[in-house]
Design an enzyme around this catalytic site. Structure first.
Site, PDB file in Angstrom:
ATOM      1  N   HIS A 173      13.274  14.532  56.839  1.00 22.24           N
ATOM      2  CA  HIS A 173      12.585  15.583  57.655  1.00 22.24           C
ATOM      3  C   HIS A 173      12.131  16.533  56.528  1.00 22.24           C
ATOM      4  CE1 HIS A 173      12.436  18.819  60.708  1.00 22.24           C
ATOM      5  NE2 HIS A 173      12.938  19.519  59.911  1.00 22.24           N
ATOM      6  N   MET A 209       6.756  25.412  54.978  1.00 29.15           N
ATOM      7  CA  MET A 209       6.603  26.835  55.530  1.00 29.15           C
ATOM      8  C   MET A 209       5.527  27.621  54.536  1.00 29.15           C
ATOM      9  SD  MET A 209      10.690  27.893  55.194  1.00 29.15           S
ATOM     10  CE  MET A 209      11.841  26.664  55.947  1.00 29.15           C
TER      11      MET A 209
END
Ligand code: DX5
Ligand code: ZN
Length: 251
Positions: free
Chosen positions: A44, A48
């Site tokens: 994963h 950001m």
């Protein structure tokens, strides 16, 4: 049409996906090797932009760098204001599943973004933060492969699990038995089982793996907790959950 990695996520579930946020960025190849040795079924990757969330991580070069060293499915969590601007470059970098946040878009935009990502030939997920109602993703549920139910506000690792989001998992599991459901934030030995019992398939884990010396043993413990027969309401929607939510984050 489903991609092979998407099928791998489906057939491999329930699965724990380590989050590349709390890792040692000075030794990414070593971290990858340790996770492969620990038997992880996918990675994963937390992207950001310092705008949609008040934190900045990485983009395509890290995805591409990891891709060169592994065939594991790469699940890319886009915590960015403009997911479509980076969807194609992310796919070219090696992403297998791209998840965007419903809060980043106007309500009428989300279905088009989901379809556009799907057209790139990868899996598509839609994410929603703890305070965002499930109704905001309803128009996308027939278009996406996965819903990511955030159990912390997106942006930082090490936050406390918000048990109130378990209702969203239960509701989605009941209404859409075949949809992949993922949870992300504060998943540990106490919270993984309630999430599993609520119908979750994919469990994103940062701190509870990367803060351990031995990733293989952390994975074994998490899997044992997930499959345990114990009552799963320990950290249910309780005062204890509120107390944990009030703890700080550190990444
Ligand atoms: C939060 C990220 C998560 C998180 C997981 O915005 O999407 O992937 O870092 O880390 P822990 O398990 O520490 O909450
Ligand atoms: Zn994430």
């Amino acid at each position: 049409m489903a991609t092979a990695p998407l099928e791998a996520f489906r057939s491999g579930s329930p699965a724990i996906l380590p989050s590349f946020l709390r890792c040692d960025f000075g030794d990414l190849k070593g971290e990858l090797g340790r996770l492969v040795d620990a038997g992880v079924k996918g990675l994963h990757l937390d992207v950001m932009d310092g705008h949609f969330v008040p934190n900045l991580t990485y983009g395509m070069p890290i995805v591409e760098g990891l891709r060169r060293h592994t065939d594991l499915p790469l699940d890319v969590h886009l915590m960015i204001t403009d997911p479509l601007a980076y969807a194609k470059p992310m796919v070219e970098a090696g992403a297998d599943l791209l998840t965007f946040h419903v809060e980043a878009l106007r309500p009428d935009e989300a279905p088009d973004v989901a379809s556009a990502i799907k057209d790139l030939g990868v899996g598509v997920g839609i994410a929603l933060n703890p305070e965002t109602p499930l109704s905001t993703v309803t128009s996308c549920l027939e278009l996406v492969d996965m819903v990511l139910v955030m159990s912390v506000e997106a942006g930082f690792g090490g936050q406390a699990f918000n048990a109130s989001v378990l209702d969203k998992l239960r509701s989605l599991r009941n209404s859409h038995p075949d949809l992949l459901l993922q949870i992300d934030g504060g998943i540990d030995l106490q919270t993984i089982k309630p999430a599993r019992d609520a119908g979750c398939d994919l469990f994103v884990v940062g701190s509870a793996i990367f803060k351990q010396e031995d990733y293989a043993s952390a994975m074994r413990d998490l899997e044992a907790a997930m499959h345990s027969e114990n009552d799963s309401t320990v950290h249910g929607e309780s005062a204890e959950g509120d107390e944990r939510r009030n703890q700080g984050s550190d990444n």
